[in-house]
Design a protein around this motif. Sequence first.
Motif, PDB file in Angstrom:
ATOM      1  N   UNK A 358      28.564 -29.902 114.460  1.00  0.00           N
ATOM      2  CA  UNK A 358      27.535 -29.050 115.338  1.00  0.00           C
ATOM      3  C   UNK A 358      27.795 -27.474 114.909  1.00  0.00           C
ATOM      4  N   UNK A 359      27.361 -27.121 114.006  1.00  0.00           N
ATOM      5  CA  UNK A 359      27.314 -25.426 113.650  1.00  0.00           C
ATOM      6  C   UNK A 359      27.016 -24.632 114.867  1.00  0.00           C
ATOM      7  N   UNK A 360      25.990 -24.787 115.565  1.00  0.00           N
ATOM      8  CA  UNK A 360      25.418 -23.887 116.650  1.00  0.00           C
ATOM      9  C   UNK A 360      26.450 -23.657 117.732  1.00  0.00           C
ATOM     10  N   UNK A 361      27.269 -24.680 117.804  1.00  0.00           N
ATOM     11  CA  UNK A 361      28.246 -24.650 119.141  1.00  0.00           C
ATOM     12  C   UNK A 361      29.267 -23.680 118.506  1.00  0.00           C
ATOM     13  N   UNK A 362      29.731 -23.711 117.321  1.00  0.00           N
ATOM     14  CA  UNK A 362      30.811 -22.573 116.699  1.00  0.00           C
ATOM     15  C   UNK A 362      30.026 -21.335 116.879  1.00  0.00           C
ATOM     16  N   UNK A 363      28.805 -21.232 116.482  1.00  0.00           N
ATOM     17  CA  UNK A 363      28.333 -19.785 116.650  1.00  0.00           C
ATOM     18  C   UNK A 363      27.930 -19.343 118.010  1.00  0.00           C
ATOM     19  N   UNK A 364      27.695 -20.277 118.921  1.00  0.00           N
ATOM     20  CA  UNK A 364      27.669 -19.934 120.390  1.00  0.00           C
ATOM     21  C   UNK A 364      28.931 -19.287 120.724  1.00  0.00           C
ATOM     22  N   UNK A 365      30.066 -19.899 120.493  1.00  0.00           N
ATOM     23  CA  UNK A 365      31.398 -19.494 121.055  1.00  0.00           C
ATOM     24  C   UNK A 365      31.844 -18.298 120.308  1.00  0.00           C
ATOM     25  N   UNK A 366      31.565 -18.105 118.946  1.00  0.00           N
ATOM     26  CA  UNK A 366      32.006 -16.869 118.310  1.00  0.00           C
ATOM     27  C   UNK A 366      31.092 -15.820 119.245  1.00  0.00           C
ATOM     28  N   UNK A 367      29.767 -15.912 119.539  1.00  0.00           N
ATOM     29  CA  UNK A 367      29.188 -14.856 120.086  1.00  0.00           C
ATOM     30  C   UNK A 367      29.905 -14.759 121.643  1.00  0.00           C
ATOM     31  N   UNK A 368      30.193 -15.678 122.266  1.00  0.00           N
ATOM     32  CA  UNK A 368      30.827 -15.269 123.428  1.00  0.00           C
ATOM     33  C   UNK A 368      31.953 -14.636 123.435  1.00  0.00           C
ATOM     34  N   UNK A 369      32.895 -14.794 122.365  1.00  0.00           N
ATOM     35  CA  UNK A 369      33.958 -14.136 122.398  1.00  0.00           C
ATOM     36  C   UNK A 369      33.553 -12.564 121.910  1.00  0.00           C
ATOM     37  N   UNK A 370      32.836 -12.172 121.142  1.00  0.00           N
ATOM     38  CA  UNK A 370      32.171 -11.050 120.674  1.00  0.00           C
ATOM     39  C   UNK A 370      31.578 -10.029 121.352  1.00  0.00           C
ATOM     40  N   UNK A 371      31.061 -10.632 122.418  1.00  0.00           N
ATOM     41  CA  UNK A 371      30.396  -9.947 123.453  1.00  0.00           C
ATOM     42  C   UNK A 371      30.770  -9.861 124.950  1.00  0.00           C
ATOM     43  N   UNK A 372      32.084 -10.143 125.149  1.00  0.00           N
ATOM     44  CA  UNK A 372      32.817  -9.892 126.418  1.00  0.00           C
ATOM     45  C   UNK A 372      32.609  -8.486 127.184  1.00  0.00           C
ATOM     46  N   UNK A 373      31.844  -8.405 127.972  1.00  0.00           N
ATOM     47  CA  UNK A 373      31.624  -7.172 128.652  1.00  0.00           C
ATOM     48  C   UNK A 373      32.770  -6.192 129.301  1.00  0.00           C
ATOM     49  N   UNK A 374      32.544  -4.867 129.276  1.00  0.00           N
ATOM     50  CA  UNK A 374      33.671  -4.135 129.850  1.00  0.00           C
ATOM     51  C   UNK A 374      33.528  -4.644 131.475  1.00  0.00           C
ATOM     52  N   UNK A 375      34.877  -4.466 132.033  1.00  0.00           N
ATOM     53  CA  UNK A 375      35.032  -4.626 133.269  1.00  0.00           C
ATOM     54  C   UNK A 375      34.479  -6.174 133.801  1.00  0.00           C
ATOM     55  N   UNK A 376      34.588  -7.091 132.815  1.00  0.00           N
ATOM     56  CA  UNK A 376      34.350  -8.368 133.479  1.00  0.00           C
ATOM     57  C   UNK A 376      35.592  -9.195 134.164  1.00  0.00           C
ATOM     58  N   UNK A 377      35.379 -10.489 134.093  1.00  0.00           N
ATOM     59  CA  UNK A 377      36.451 -11.023 135.164  1.00  0.00           C
ATOM     60  C   UNK A 377      37.859 -10.998 134.440  1.00  0.00           C
ATOM     61  N   UNK A 378      37.860 -10.927 132.937  1.00  0.00           N
ATOM     62  CA  UNK A 378      39.204 -11.094 132.337  1.00  0.00           C
ATOM     63  C   UNK A 378      39.945  -9.791 132.110  1.00  0.00           C
ATOM     64  N   UNK A 379      39.158  -8.715 132.534  1.00  0.00           N
ATOM     65  CA  UNK A 379      39.944  -7.432 132.835  1.00  0.00           C
ATOM     66  C   UNK A 379      40.509  -6.934 131.633  1.00  0.00           C
ATOM     67  N   UNK A 380      39.716  -7.168 130.441  1.00  0.00           N
ATOM     68  CA  UNK A 380      40.240  -6.888 129.233  1.00  0.00           C
ATOM     69  C   UNK A 380      39.903  -5.109 128.720  1.00  0.00           C
TER      70      UNK A 380
END
Length: 453
Positions: A358-380
Motif C-alpha cells: 500500500x504505497x499510499x500509506x507510506x506517502x501519508x506517513x511521510x507527509x505527516x513527518x514532513x509537516x509537523x507544525x511549530x508549537x505542536x504537542x511534540x514541542x519540537x
Amino acid sequence: MKTLWAFFICVLSLSAAAQVTYKCEDNFKVFEGRYLIKEYNDAYKLLSELRVKCPKVNENLYVYGEAILKYEIEVAQTPEERKAMVEDLAALYNEQFVNFPSSGADVKKTQLQLDNKLITTSEAYKAFTASFNKNRQAFMDFNSILAYFYMVLDDFKSGKGMTDEQYFEKYGEISTQVAFAKNKITEDKQTLLKKKETAMLTDVETQFVADAEYIIDALDNVAEVIQKQSRDYVSCEKLEAYYGKSYEDHKNDYNWIDAMVNALYDKKCFKSALLQKGAVALHTIKPTKDTAYRLGMIGLKTGNKEDALKYLEQSASMEANSERKSDIYYQIASSHKNTDKAVAKKYVQKTITLNPKNAQAYLMLAEMYATVPANDECGLNNFERKTLNYLAIDTAKKAEVAEPKYKAAVAAAVKRYEKNLPSKEEAKAMGKRRGDDITFGCWINEKVTLPKL
C-alpha cells in the motif's frame, strides 16, 4: 364376476401408473448421469422425452436442460440451427414455469427472447412487469433487473404518463429487489458452505457457490447503475420524503431498509437522520462488516469520529480479506492525520502490516513527518522539525519499492522534503554533527541518525 373384473382392471391401472413413475425417475437418473459427464448429445435426446412424459420428475431436469440447450446454441453451425435452439430454450423455460412457477423461468424466457430479438422491447416490458408484480421473489437475474429498470426509466423519460410518484415507487421497488436478490444469494451461499462442513454438495449447489460472488458483484453494479441513472430525478429531499412516509410500515423489512440506506448513502445524504436511523437498524438486525463499515463512513462524513472509529474497527474485525482490512485501516488513518497523528500513525502501521504494497500509506506517513507544525504537542524546535524530513524521505522511498508506479509521486515528494532539510550551520548551532542520533518521542517515536550535511 363383474366386480372382480373391475377390481383386476383397477389393480392393473395402479401398477401401470407405478411403472410410469418409476420409469420417469429411472430415466431422469440416466439423463442426469449423461449430463454430469458432459455427454450432451446423449443427454439432449433423453431431455426431449422427459420434457413430454415426466415434466415434474425433478426441477433439475430444467436446470440441466438449460445448460445443454445453451451449449447447443453456442455450437450451432448455422443461424437457422441457432434460432431453433433459442426457440427450444424459450419453450423449456415456459415448461419450467408451468411446472415450477416459483423458478423465475418466466423472467429468463423474456430475457432470452429480448436478447435474441424474438420480442420487442415493449413486449418485454409488459412481460417483465407481469413477472415482477406476480412473483417478485423469483425476479433474481441481475441482467433482467437492470433491463427492467432501464425500461421503467425510458417510460418515465418519455413523458407519456408515468408521474414522478410512480417513478419513485418503481425506483424504490427495483432497488429493494436488488437488495433482496443480493441478500438472498449471500444467505444461500452461507447455508451451503455450512452444509459442506458435514455433507457433500450436489453439482448444482457447488456451481451455485462458485458463481455466488460474481453474481453479488454484478448486483452491486446494478445498484450503482440505478443510483447513477436516477441522480437527475432524485434528491436527498425527495428520497427522505418517499422513504420517510413508509418507514414505519417497513421498519422490520431488512431488504427495504437496505435499499433505502443504499439510496441515501449513494446520494451522499450524510446529514439525513433517516440514513442514520436506517443504517443503525440494519446493523442491529444483522450486523455485518458492510453494515459496520457504512456506519463508520457515515460517522466520518458527519464528524463523529468516535463512532466512526468504533464501527470501522468492527468492520475490520469481521473482514477476512487482509487487503480489504488494510483499506479500512487506511480510511481510519486518513481521517485522523490532521487531528490526531498518534491514531493516524497507529493505523498507517496496521495498514502496512496487512498490505505492505500500500504505497499510499507510506506517502501519508511521510507527509505527516514532513509537516509537523511549530508549537505542536511534540514541542519540537525548528532544527528537529527540519531533521524529520530525513525520515520523511526514507519513508516516501518505501512507497516506490512497494508500488513502482508511484515513482513520479515519490520523486516529487522527496524533492519537496529535500528543500527543507537542515543546513550544516543549523546543525553546528545546535551542537550536532554527522552520526549523531536525534530521538523523537510523542506520536513520532522514531530516531534519525544525521548524515553528512
